[in-house]
Design a protein around this motif. Structure first.
Motif, PDB file in Angstrom:
ATOM      1  N   TRP A  27       0.847  -1.194   0.000  1.00 12.22           N
ATOM      2  CA  TRP A  27       0.000   0.000   0.000  1.00 12.22           C
ATOM      3  C   TRP A  27       0.879   1.238   0.000  1.00 12.22           C
ATOM      4  CZ3 TRP A  27      -2.393  -2.197   5.037  1.00 12.22           C
ATOM      5  CH2 TRP A  27      -3.139  -3.343   4.746  1.00 12.22           C
ATOM      6  N   CYS A  29       1.752   4.909   1.128  1.00 10.30           N
ATOM      7  CA  CYS A  29       1.443   5.706   2.305  1.00 10.30           C
ATOM      8  C   CYS A  29       2.208   7.018   2.239  1.00 10.30           C
ATOM      9  CB  CYS A  29       1.831   4.959   3.581  1.00 10.30           C
ATOM     10  SG  CYS A  29       1.571   5.914   5.096  1.00 10.30           S
ATOM     11  N   TYR A 132      -3.290   6.711   3.072  1.00 13.15           N
ATOM     12  CA  TYR A 132      -3.016   5.392   2.508  1.00 13.15           C
ATOM     13  C   TYR A 132      -3.816   5.232   1.223  1.00 13.15           C
ATOM     14  CZ  TYR A 132      -1.003   4.096   6.996  1.00 13.15           C
ATOM     15  OH  TYR A 132      -0.213   4.039   8.110  1.00 13.15           O
ATOM     16  N   VAL A 134      -5.027   2.156  -0.833  1.00 11.94           N
ATOM     17  CA  VAL A 134      -5.160   0.724  -0.619  1.00 11.94           C
ATOM     18  C   VAL A 134      -6.114   0.146  -1.666  1.00 11.94           C
ATOM     19  CG1 VAL A 134      -5.981  -1.011   1.028  1.00 11.94           C
ATOM     20  CG2 VAL A 134      -4.771   1.009   1.864  1.00 11.94           C
ATOM     21  N   ASP A 138      -8.277  -4.889  -0.499  1.00 12.44           N
ATOM     22  CA  ASP A 138      -7.437  -4.938   0.700  1.00 12.44           C
ATOM     23  C   ASP A 138      -7.981  -4.084   1.850  1.00 12.44           C
ATOM     24  OD1 ASP A 138      -5.714  -6.552  -0.694  1.00 12.44           O
ATOM     25  OD2 ASP A 138      -4.062  -5.105  -0.766  1.00 12.44           O
ATOM     26  N   TRP A 142      -6.684  -3.603   5.738  1.00 12.50           N
ATOM     27  CA  TRP A 142      -6.172  -2.350   6.296  1.00 12.50           C
ATOM     28  C   TRP A 142      -6.881  -2.041   7.620  1.00 12.50           C
ATOM     29  CZ3 TRP A 142      -7.881   2.251   8.098  1.00 12.50           C
ATOM     30  CH2 TRP A 142      -6.895   3.196   8.389  1.00 12.50           C
ATOM     31  N   GLU A 146      -4.993  -1.412  11.064  1.00 16.01           N
ATOM     32  CA  GLU A 146      -5.136  -0.112  11.742  1.00 16.01           C
ATOM     33  C   GLU A 146      -5.428  -0.275  13.227  1.00 16.01           C
ATOM     34  OE1 GLU A 146      -6.493   3.647  13.250  1.00 16.01           O
ATOM     35  OE2 GLU A 146      -7.778   1.872  13.098  1.00 16.01           O
TER      36      GLU A 146
END
Length: 168
Positions: A27, A29, A132, A134, A138, A142, A146
């Motif tokens: 991912w 970021c 992010y 993503v 997904d 995530w 998190e």
């Protein structure tokens, strides 16, 4: 002064050290060491001044990525000593400029056909904003990650997936 631009860009990088990279899950970021401003505080154009050059630098020697369907996640990390009442409602935070700049490098478009938005808040020792990108499939993963996010955020690497393997 022919060096004025370089001096200004260096001062901006030092004042607002933006961090970008890929998580081990692949991912993208982006971490900014500040909270985004309230929409009601006037123009947030200054965000372009530090974020656009940071994204340009990050992707200058790498291919941009294109997530065909994604969740664009804004994680607002507040200082844990800040009273709860001082945390902002998500719809009052200026995210549009950030979305547009991140989309230039990671999305074909940031419209609803390609991109879902998600906003959340967390507490830590230092304030920051994490963004992010993503893949939509997904997003549940995530959410799981998190829940146990490290104090400083997920570790980031310069390259994603196969790109990382090429550079090792």
């Amino acid at each position: 002064n022919p060096l004025a631009r370089a001096h200004v860009e260096k001062a901006i990088r030092e004042a607002v050290p933006v961090e970008g990279g890929y998580t081990e899950q692949g991912w993208f970021c982006l971490r900014m060491p500040l909270l985004l401003p309230k929409k009601s505080n006037g123009s947030a154009d200054y965000i372009r001044g530090y974020l656009y050059p940071a994204m340009q630098r990050f992707f200058q020697d790498k291919p941009s990525v294109r997530y065909p369907e994604c969740a664009l996640i804004f994680r607002h990390v507040y200082n844990e000593d800040r009273p709860e009442r001082e945390r902002r409602d998500h719809d009052n935070i200026e995210v549009n400029i950030v979305s547009d700049i991140v989309a230039l490098y990671t999305l074909p478009d940031d419209g609803p056909g390609v991109c879902n938005h998600f906003y959340c808040s967390a507490a830590a020792k230092t304030e920051r904003t994490e963004v992010y990108v993503v893949p939509l499939e997904d997003f549940p993963a995530w959410l799981d990650v998190e829940e146990n996010m490290p104090e400083t955020g997920l570790p980031l690497s310069e390259y994603s997936g196969k790109e990382a393997e090429k550079h090792m």
